[in-house]
Motif scaffolding. Structure first.
Motif, PDB file in Angstrom:
ATOM      1  N   LEU A 225       0.707  -1.121   0.192  1.00  0.00           N
ATOM      2  CA  LEU A 225       0.026  -0.186  -0.003  1.00  0.00           C
ATOM      3  C   LEU A 225       0.879   1.189  -0.063  1.00  0.00           C
ATOM      4  O   LEU A 225       0.277   2.145  -0.631  1.00  0.00           O
ATOM      5  CB  LEU A 225      -0.229   0.146   1.007  1.00  0.00           C
ATOM      6  CG  LEU A 225      -2.346  -1.387   1.536  1.00  0.00           C
ATOM      7  CD1 LEU A 225      -3.267  -1.169   2.421  1.00  0.00           C
ATOM      8  CD2 LEU A 225      -2.679  -1.397   0.351  1.00  0.00           C
ATOM      9  N   ASP A 226       2.564   0.952   0.878  1.00  0.00           N
ATOM     10  CA  ASP A 226       2.978   2.124   0.897  1.00  0.00           C
ATOM     11  C   ASP A 226       3.715   2.708  -0.396  1.00  0.00           C
ATOM     12  O   ASP A 226       4.026   3.535  -0.952  1.00  0.00           O
ATOM     13  CB  ASP A 226       3.770   2.470   1.472  1.00  0.00           C
ATOM     14  CG  ASP A 226       3.392   3.116   3.104  1.00  0.00           C
ATOM     15  OD1 ASP A 226       2.181   3.557   3.054  1.00  0.00           O
ATOM     16  OD2 ASP A 226       4.070   2.958   4.196  1.00  0.00           O
ATOM     17  N   TYR A 227       3.860   1.032  -1.186  1.00  0.00           N
ATOM     18  CA  TYR A 227       4.423   1.362  -2.513  1.00  0.00           C
ATOM     19  C   TYR A 227       3.863   2.021  -3.958  1.00  0.00           C
ATOM     20  O   TYR A 227       3.955   3.208  -4.874  1.00  0.00           O
ATOM     21  CB  TYR A 227       4.958   0.046  -3.759  1.00  0.00           C
ATOM     22  CG  TYR A 227       6.690  -0.279  -3.130  1.00  0.00           C
ATOM     23  CD1 TYR A 227       7.362   0.012  -3.229  1.00  0.00           C
ATOM     24  CD2 TYR A 227       6.565  -1.172  -1.829  1.00  0.00           C
ATOM     25  CE1 TYR A 227       8.798  -0.297  -3.042  1.00  0.00           C
ATOM     26  CE2 TYR A 227       7.562  -1.815  -1.772  1.00  0.00           C
ATOM     27  CZ  TYR A 227       8.664  -1.347  -2.687  1.00  0.00           C
ATOM     28  OH  TYR A 227       9.608  -1.779  -1.841  1.00  0.00           O
TER      29      TYR A 227
ATOM     30  N   SER B 140      -4.982   4.451  -1.935  1.00  0.00           N
ATOM     31  CA  SER B 140      -3.898   3.058  -1.091  1.00  0.00           C
ATOM     32  C   SER B 140      -3.591   2.947   0.161  1.00  0.00           C
ATOM     33  O   SER B 140      -3.564   2.069   0.401  1.00  0.00           O
ATOM     34  CB  SER B 140      -2.594   4.067  -1.372  1.00  0.00           C
ATOM     35  OG  SER B 140      -2.476   5.264  -0.814  1.00  0.00           O
ATOM     36  N   HIS B 141      -4.590   3.795   0.450  1.00  0.00           N
ATOM     37  CA  HIS B 141      -5.317   4.167   1.842  1.00  0.00           C
ATOM     38  C   HIS B 141      -6.255   3.641   2.762  1.00  0.00           C
ATOM     39  O   HIS B 141      -6.664   4.034   3.580  1.00  0.00           O
ATOM     40  CB  HIS B 141      -4.059   5.010   2.761  1.00  0.00           C
ATOM     41  CG  HIS B 141      -3.008   4.129   2.924  1.00  0.00           C
ATOM     42  ND1 HIS B 141      -1.933   4.374   2.115  1.00  0.00           N
ATOM     43  CD2 HIS B 141      -1.973   3.775   4.136  1.00  0.00           C
ATOM     44  CE1 HIS B 141      -0.343   3.993   2.723  1.00  0.00           C
ATOM     45  NE2 HIS B 141      -0.616   3.624   3.636  1.00  0.00           N
ATOM     46  N   SER B 142      -7.433   4.195   1.960  1.00  0.00           N
ATOM     47  CA  SER B 142      -8.418   3.657   2.001  1.00  0.00           C
ATOM     48  C   SER B 142      -9.326   2.760   2.486  1.00  0.00           C
ATOM     49  O   SER B 142      -8.183   1.259   1.823  1.00  0.00           O
ATOM     50  CB  SER B 142      -9.992   4.591   1.041  1.00  0.00           C
ATOM     51  OG  SER B 142      -9.726   3.719   0.051  1.00  0.00           O
TER      52      SER B 142
ATOM     53  N   SER C 165      -2.697  -6.567   6.184  1.00  0.00           N
ATOM     54  CA  SER C 165      -1.732  -6.165   7.473  1.00  0.00           C
ATOM     55  C   SER C 165      -1.725  -4.803   7.884  1.00  0.00           C
ATOM     56  O   SER C 165      -1.479  -3.854   9.191  1.00  0.00           O
ATOM     57  CB  SER C 165      -1.251  -7.224   8.273  1.00  0.00           C
ATOM     58  OG  SER C 165       0.517  -6.858   7.375  1.00  0.00           O
ATOM     59  N   HIS C 166      -0.771  -4.318   7.199  1.00  0.00           N
ATOM     60  CA  HIS C 166      -0.709  -2.588   6.690  1.00  0.00           C
ATOM     61  C   HIS C 166      -1.313  -1.898   7.063  1.00  0.00           C
ATOM     62  O   HIS C 166      -1.261  -1.217   7.763  1.00  0.00           O
ATOM     63  CB  HIS C 166      -0.248  -2.172   4.712  1.00  0.00           C
ATOM     64  CG  HIS C 166       0.436  -1.096   5.500  1.00  0.00           C
ATOM     65  ND1 HIS C 166       2.101  -0.924   4.845  1.00  0.00           N
ATOM     66  CD2 HIS C 166      -0.052   0.547   4.763  1.00  0.00           C
ATOM     67  CE1 HIS C 166       2.385   0.551   4.974  1.00  0.00           C
ATOM     68  NE2 HIS C 166       1.031   1.789   5.017  1.00  0.00           N
ATOM     69  N   TRP C 167      -2.834  -1.879   6.519  1.00  0.00           N
ATOM     70  CA  TRP C 167      -3.554  -1.356   6.843  1.00  0.00           C
ATOM     71  C   TRP C 167      -4.106  -0.714   8.712  1.00  0.00           C
ATOM     72  O   TRP C 167      -4.017  -0.458   9.064  1.00  0.00           O
ATOM     73  CB  TRP C 167      -5.243  -1.624   5.710  1.00  0.00           C
ATOM     74  CG  TRP C 167      -5.773  -0.221   5.838  1.00  0.00           C
ATOM     75  CD1 TRP C 167      -6.303   0.887   4.855  1.00  0.00           C
ATOM     76  CD2 TRP C 167      -7.211  -0.222   6.645  1.00  0.00           C
ATOM     77  NE1 TRP C 167      -7.249   2.014   5.448  1.00  0.00           N
ATOM     78  CE2 TRP C 167      -8.014   1.187   6.687  1.00  0.00           C
ATOM     79  CE3 TRP C 167      -8.017  -1.301   7.827  1.00  0.00           C
ATOM     80  CZ2 TRP C 167      -9.229   1.544   6.813  1.00  0.00           C
ATOM     81  CZ3 TRP C 167      -8.273  -0.656   8.661  1.00  0.00           C
ATOM     82  CH2 TRP C 167      -9.767   1.030   8.776  1.00  0.00           C
TER      83      TRP C 167
ATOM     84  N   LEU D 140      -2.648  -1.995  10.967  1.00  0.00           N
ATOM     85  CA  LEU D 140      -1.181  -0.949  11.192  1.00  0.00           C
ATOM     86  C   LEU D 140      -1.008  -0.237  11.464  1.00  0.00           C
ATOM     87  O   LEU D 140      -0.967   1.011  12.772  1.00  0.00           O
ATOM     88  CB  LEU D 140      -0.188  -1.629  11.282  1.00  0.00           C
ATOM     89  CG  LEU D 140       0.287  -3.285  11.279  1.00  0.00           C
ATOM     90  CD1 LEU D 140       1.904  -4.431  11.151  1.00  0.00           C
ATOM     91  CD2 LEU D 140      -0.147  -3.619  13.464  1.00  0.00           C
ATOM     92  N   ASP D 141      -1.110   0.401   9.949  1.00  0.00           N
ATOM     93  CA  ASP D 141      -1.178   1.830  10.378  1.00  0.00           C
ATOM     94  C   ASP D 141      -2.539   2.457  10.390  1.00  0.00           C
ATOM     95  O   ASP D 141      -2.043   3.659  11.981  1.00  0.00           O
ATOM     96  CB  ASP D 141      -1.674   2.548   8.862  1.00  0.00           C
ATOM     97  CG  ASP D 141      -0.456   2.706   7.914  1.00  0.00           C
ATOM     98  OD1 ASP D 141       0.855   2.289   8.644  1.00  0.00           O
ATOM     99  OD2 ASP D 141      -0.392   2.774   6.481  1.00  0.00           O
ATOM    100  N   LEU D 142      -3.428   2.149  10.913  1.00  0.00           N
ATOM    101  CA  LEU D 142      -4.922   2.574  12.080  1.00  0.00           C
ATOM    102  C   LEU D 142      -4.170   2.786  13.012  1.00  0.00           C
ATOM    103  O   LEU D 142      -4.360   3.141  13.444  1.00  0.00           O
ATOM    104  CB  LEU D 142      -5.826   1.327  12.022  1.00  0.00           C
ATOM    105  CG  LEU D 142      -7.167   1.021  12.683  1.00  0.00           C
ATOM    106  CD1 LEU D 142      -7.824   2.404  11.916  1.00  0.00           C
ATOM    107  CD2 LEU D 142      -8.121   0.589  12.644  1.00  0.00           C
TER     108      LEU D 142
ATOM    109  N   ALA E  61      -1.048   3.819  14.147  1.00  0.00           N
ATOM    110  CA  ALA E  61      -0.148   4.637  14.239  1.00  0.00           C
ATOM    111  C   ALA E  61      -0.850   5.679  13.594  1.00  0.00           C
ATOM    112  O   ALA E  61      -0.759   7.206  14.469  1.00  0.00           O
ATOM    113  CB  ALA E  61       1.141   4.340  13.425  1.00  0.00           C
ATOM    114  N   HIS E  62      -1.564   5.792  12.272  1.00  0.00           N
ATOM    115  CA  HIS E  62      -1.928   6.664  11.726  1.00  0.00           C
ATOM    116  C   HIS E  62      -2.680   7.592  12.740  1.00  0.00           C
ATOM    117  O   HIS E  62      -4.028   7.600  13.154  1.00  0.00           O
ATOM    118  CB  HIS E  62      -2.129   7.142  10.827  1.00  0.00           C
ATOM    119  CG  HIS E  62      -1.513   6.312   9.153  1.00  0.00           C
ATOM    120  ND1 HIS E  62      -1.460   7.142   8.051  1.00  0.00           N
ATOM    121  CD2 HIS E  62      -0.179   5.615   9.235  1.00  0.00           C
ATOM    122  CE1 HIS E  62      -0.917   6.513   7.509  1.00  0.00           C
ATOM    123  NE2 HIS E  62       0.417   5.787   8.198  1.00  0.00           N
ATOM    124  N   PRO E  63      -2.880   9.317  12.504  1.00  0.00           N
ATOM    125  CA  PRO E  63      -4.234  10.213  12.880  1.00  0.00           C
ATOM    126  C   PRO E  63      -5.262  10.165  12.708  1.00  0.00           C
ATOM    127  O   PRO E  63      -4.814   9.127  11.161  1.00  0.00           O
ATOM    128  CB  PRO E  63      -3.270  11.997  12.647  1.00  0.00           C
ATOM    129  CG  PRO E  63      -2.331  11.810  12.103  1.00  0.00           C
ATOM    130  CD  PRO E  63      -1.726  10.074  11.565  1.00  0.00           C
TER     131      PRO E  63
HETATM  132 ZN   LIG Z   1       1.141   3.185   5.257  1.00  0.00          ZN
END
Ligand SMILES: [Zn+2]
Length: 227
Positions: free
Chosen positions: A31-33, A66-68, A108-110, A112-114, A116-118
């Motif tokens: 997702l970050d790529y 990418s991140h929704s 899993s990326h999403w 774990l981002d959930l 940390a991310h604001p």
């Molecule tokens: Zn990310």
């Protein structure tokens, strides 16, 4: 979330599914790529602001492709399908559920981002944004990244028959990732432009993929000879 993502790659790799570690390193950051590429193309938007949160300078105010949540589910499916298609053709599909593991690794990326991310992860389109915002608390966020990575590596070493020399290399690689995370979390630096930041993402992530590739080559010849 940064090196914590790799915990999933380490934990997912097993002797039975034989998904290469380097491939899982791409999967957990897939997702970050996509995000880095779309920011480079000017499609998704990023602001790099010093002190935006205590643990990160990234204000990803527009990254729905990418991140929704729907995008994350879609990309996970695409990755799983891709793995299944390529591997069933080339005989690298050792287990039917390996493709599912690849898809879950991407998703899993999403999750774990959930943590940390604001609140910048959209549930739908570019609205209903969520994020628990652990990045606002520098030390706990750092501790979580390192704890996750440690657990991932322990699981990897337990599930994979690893020659001693590779075991040492895996631990050294883990320490390298910790050092990178220390640099990212604690070393003050002037913010780069959005494009330079995502170029850095591409370069660093790919460097880790290459390292993971060579990591699983270490001690291989010796292993075959000793059989
Ligand atoms: Zn990310």
């Amino acid at each position: 979330m940064f090196v914590g993502h790799y915990s999933v790659a380490f934990a997912a790799r097993s002797e039975r599914n034989k998904i290469p570690l380097w491939f899982l390193f791409i999967a957990v950051q897939f997702l970050d790529y996509i995000w880095a590429t779309l920011v480079l193309l000017g499609i998704e938007k990023l602001r790099v602001i010093k002190g935006f949160t205590a643990g990160s300078m990234l204000d990803s105010y527009f990254h729905p492709y990418s991140h929704s949540l729907p995008a994350a589910i879609l990309w996970s499916g695409v990755a799983a399908l891709l793995y299944w298609t390529i591997c069933s053709r080339h005989g690298c599909l050792y287990r039917k559920h390996a493709a599912v593991i690849v898809g879950l690794a991407v998703f899993s990326h999403w999750l774990l981002d959930l943590i940390a991310h604001p609140r910048d992860l959209a549930i739908y389109d570019d609205t209903w944004k969520v994020g628990f915002g652990l990045w606002r608390y520098r030390n706990p966020e750092f501790a979580l990244e390192i704890a996750l990575l440690g657990v991932g590596i322990v699981i990897y070493l337990a599930r994979n028959a690893t020659p001693t020399i590779r075991k040492t290399a895996v631990i050294a690689f883990g320490i390298t990732l910790v050092v990178v995370q220390i640099g990212d979390t604690y070393v003050p630096r002037t913010p780069l432009t959005d494009k330079a930041t995502v170029m850095g993402v591409w370069i660093f992530y790919t460097l880790f993929v290459v390292m993971a590739f060579f990591l699983e080559k270490i001690g291989k010849r010796r292993q075959i000879n000793s059989r």
